[in-house]
Design a protein around this motif. Sequence first.
Motif, mmCIF file in Angstrom:
data_model
loop_
_atom_site.group_PDB
_atom_site.id
_atom_site.type_symbol
_atom_site.label_atom_id
_atom_site.label_comp_id
_atom_site.label_asym_id
_atom_site.label_seq_id
_atom_site.Cartn_x
_atom_site.Cartn_y
_atom_site.Cartn_z
ATOM 1 N N ARG A 24 0.836 -1.198 0.000
ATOM 2 C CA ARG A 24 0.000 0.000 0.000
ATOM 3 C C ARG A 24 0.877 1.257 0.000
ATOM 4 O O ARG A 24 1.813 1.387 0.785
ATOM 5 C CB ARG A 24 -0.912 0.006 1.225
ATOM 6 N N GLY A 25 0.562 2.182 -0.879
ATOM 7 C CA GLY A 25 1.303 3.432 -0.975
ATOM 8 C C GLY A 25 2.535 3.369 -1.854
ATOM 9 O O GLY A 25 3.135 4.399 -2.177
ATOM 10 N N SER A 26 2.928 2.172 -2.260
ATOM 11 C CA SER A 26 4.103 2.010 -3.117
ATOM 12 C C SER A 26 3.738 2.290 -4.575
ATOM 13 O O SER A 26 2.658 1.917 -5.035
ATOM 14 C CB SER A 26 4.638 0.579 -2.988
ATOM 15 N N PRO A 27 4.618 2.923 -5.327
ATOM 16 C CA PRO A 27 4.372 3.055 -6.763
ATOM 17 C C PRO A 27 4.488 1.701 -7.449
ATOM 18 O O PRO A 27 5.105 0.777 -6.914
ATOM 19 C CB PRO A 27 5.469 4.013 -7.233
ATOM 20 N N VAL A 28 3.883 1.574 -8.606
ATOM 21 C CA VAL A 28 3.974 0.360 -9.411
ATOM 22 C C VAL A 28 4.545 0.741 -10.769
ATOM 23 O O VAL A 28 3.956 1.560 -11.489
ATOM 24 C CB VAL A 28 2.602 -0.318 -9.581
ATOM 25 N N ALA A 29 5.691 0.156 -11.111
ATOM 26 C CA ALA A 29 6.366 0.485 -12.374
ATOM 27 C C ALA A 29 6.169 -0.655 -13.365
ATOM 28 O O ALA A 29 6.516 -1.805 -13.080
ATOM 29 C CB ALA A 29 7.854 0.724 -12.127
ATOM 30 N N VAL A 30 5.605 -0.340 -14.527
ATOM 31 C CA VAL A 30 5.397 -1.319 -15.590
ATOM 32 C C VAL A 30 6.279 -0.900 -16.763
ATOM 33 O O VAL A 30 6.164 0.217 -17.273
ATOM 34 C CB VAL A 30 3.919 -1.375 -16.021
ATOM 35 N N ARG A 31 7.166 -1.809 -17.189
ATOM 36 C CA ARG A 31 8.121 -1.454 -18.255
ATOM 37 C C ARG A 31 8.028 -2.445 -19.403
ATOM 38 O O ARG A 31 7.935 -3.652 -19.201
ATOM 39 C CB ARG A 31 9.548 -1.454 -17.707
ATOM 40 N N TYR A 32 8.054 -1.904 -20.609
ATOM 41 C CA TYR A 32 8.189 -2.713 -21.816
ATOM 42 C C TYR A 32 9.363 -2.148 -22.601
ATOM 43 O O TYR A 32 9.251 -1.078 -23.206
ATOM 44 C CB TYR A 32 6.910 -2.690 -22.654
ATOM 45 N N ALA A 33 10.509 -2.838 -22.524
ATOM 46 C CA ALA A 33 11.742 -2.339 -23.162
ATOM 47 C C ALA A 33 12.080 -0.962 -22.597
ATOM 48 O O ALA A 33 12.285 -0.816 -21.404
ATOM 49 C CB ALA A 33 11.602 -2.343 -24.674
ATOM 50 N N ASP A 34 12.076 0.080 -23.450
ATOM 51 C CA ASP A 34 12.423 1.425 -22.975
ATOM 52 C C ASP A 34 11.196 2.290 -22.755
ATOM 53 O O ASP A 34 11.307 3.509 -22.595
ATOM 54 C CB ASP A 34 13.376 2.107 -23.958
ATOM 55 N N ASP A 35 10.020 1.691 -22.741
ATOM 56 C CA ASP A 35 8.761 2.405 -22.505
ATOM 57 C C ASP A 35 8.312 2.106 -21.076
ATOM 58 O O ASP A 35 8.194 0.938 -20.689
ATOM 59 C CB ASP A 35 7.699 1.937 -23.498
ATOM 60 N N LEU A 36 8.050 3.153 -20.289
ATOM 61 C CA LEU A 36 7.800 2.980 -18.855
ATOM 62 C C LEU A 36 6.576 3.754 -18.403
ATOM 63 O O LEU A 36 6.366 4.895 -18.807
ATOM 64 C CB LEU A 36 9.027 3.473 -18.071
ATOM 65 N N LEU A 37 5.769 3.113 -17.550
ATOM 66 C CA LEU A 37 4.652 3.783 -16.898
ATOM 67 C C LEU A 37 4.724 3.453 -15.413
ATOM 68 O O LEU A 37 4.690 2.285 -15.035
ATOM 69 C CB LEU A 37 3.313 3.321 -17.479
ATOM 70 N N VAL A 38 4.851 4.488 -14.572
ATOM 71 C CA VAL A 38 4.894 4.298 -13.128
ATOM 72 C C VAL A 38 3.618 4.870 -12.539
ATOM 73 O O VAL A 38 3.377 6.086 -12.625
ATOM 74 C CB VAL A 38 6.121 4.971 -12.488
ATOM 75 N N LEU A 39 2.805 4.029 -11.949
ATOM 76 C CA LEU A 39 1.533 4.446 -11.357
ATOM 77 C C LEU A 39 1.765 4.831 -9.904
ATOM 78 O O LEU A 39 2.333 4.050 -9.127
ATOM 79 C CB LEU A 39 0.517 3.325 -11.462
ATOM 80 N N CYS A 40 1.328 6.031 -9.539
ATOM 81 C CA CYS A 40 1.646 6.610 -8.231
ATOM 82 C C CYS A 40 0.383 7.084 -7.520
ATOM 83 O O CYS A 40 -0.659 7.307 -8.146
ATOM 84 C CB CYS A 40 2.615 7.789 -8.397
ATOM 85 N N VAL A 41 0.503 7.279 -6.201
ATOM 86 C CA VAL A 41 -0.644 7.690 -5.403
ATOM 87 C C VAL A 41 -0.859 9.204 -5.443
ATOM 88 O O VAL A 41 -1.930 9.689 -5.056
ATOM 89 C CB VAL A 41 -0.497 7.226 -3.939
#
Length: 356
Positions: free
Chosen positions: A287-304
Motif C-alpha cells: 500500500r502506498g508504493s508506486p507500481v512500475a510497468v516497463r516494456y523495453a524502454d517504454d515505462l509507466l509508473v503508477l503513483c498515489v
Amino acid sequence: MATAPEPRDKLDATASALVNGPEDGLLDWRSVDWARAERDVGRLRCRIYTASREGDLSKVRNLQKLMLRSRANALLSVRRVTELNAGRKTAGIDGYVVVTAPGKAALAASVQNCLATSVPKPVKRVYIKKANGKKRPLGVPVIVDRVRQAQVVSALEPEWEARFEPKSYGFRPGRGCHDAIEAIFEVAKGPNPSRQWALDADLAAAFDRIDHGHVLSALGSFPARALVERWLKAGVVEKGQFAPTEEGAPQGGVLSPLILNVALHGMEGAAGARYRTSGVDAGKAVRGSPVAVRYADDLLVLCVSREQAEQVKQRLAEWLAPRGLAFNEGKTRVVHLDQGCDFLGHADLRVMPTSA
C-alpha cells in the motif's frame, strides 16, 4: 564392470549425438530432429534458470559453458537466424546470407567450434521509417555474428530470467505488450483506484546509449563476456565509412534486446516499487508504493500522488545516468490517468469509472 564413457560436452547424462555431434562430417540439415533439439536446449535452459534462482553461480556458469558448446544450441541458433527471423535474407557488411541446407549445416558446425575465438565484424547501418515519419537506425550484424549471438542468448537469458523484476515485459519469453497493459489495468481498475497519477516515460535513444562498462560489469563472470564486449565494440559501417562504437548496442542484433533488459534491471526497485512477499497477497504492491510497468524502454509508473510521481522521476533520472541513459523529456510527463497517457501505442490509456 566397465561402463561406457559419457558423451563429451554432454547436456546431461542422457545426451545424444544430436547435442554435441556428430563430430566427423556435416550433418544432413533436412534430417535434424528439431523437436529433440528443442527439448535438449529447453531442458538445459531450465537447469540454468533453476540454478540461478537458487543462487548457485558456479553451477550456472558450468551449465552455460555446456550450452555454448551444445550442438543442439548451434543448430537451433542457425535455424532461428536463417529460417525464422524476419531479417533472415538481410546481409551484413559481407553481403552474405545462408539459404541452402548444406550451407546451414556448415554454418552450425562452424559456430559450434569457434565461438570463444570469434572476431566480430562491424554492423551495417540501415534505416527504417517510424510511424511519425522519422527514421530509426538499425545495426545489422553479419549472419555468422547473428547466429553466435543467438547461441549466447540461450545461455545468458535463463540466468537473467530468474532475476528480472516482475513487471518487466519487453523482449522476454512468454511475455508481451498485452501482459503489460493487463498489469496496468489490474492496478488502475475500479471506481476509485489508489494510484491515479502516472509517470509516463520514454528513454532517449536507449539502445544507442547503453553504457558498455555497466553492462559488462553486470554480466560478471559469464563465460562469453569477452565475446559480448567484442560485439559491443565492433563498430558500425555506414555508406562505406567505419565508426567505432563506444556506447550502445545495435538495434538489429539478436543479443541487443537482452542487453537492454540487463542494463535496465533494477528499475522497479529504483522507482520505489515494493511487493508483498508472503500471504494471500504475495506479489501484490505494498500500500502506498508506486507500481512500475516497463516494456523495453517504454515505462509507466503508477503513483498515489503527483508529488510521488515527480519524486520517482527524479530518482530514476539519477539511477539512469550511470547506465548512460536519460529520459526523453519531449515524451516524458506526469499526468493524471483521467487525462490519458501514451503507453505502447495506446495513446488514450485512461481511468474510466467502473464497478470492477
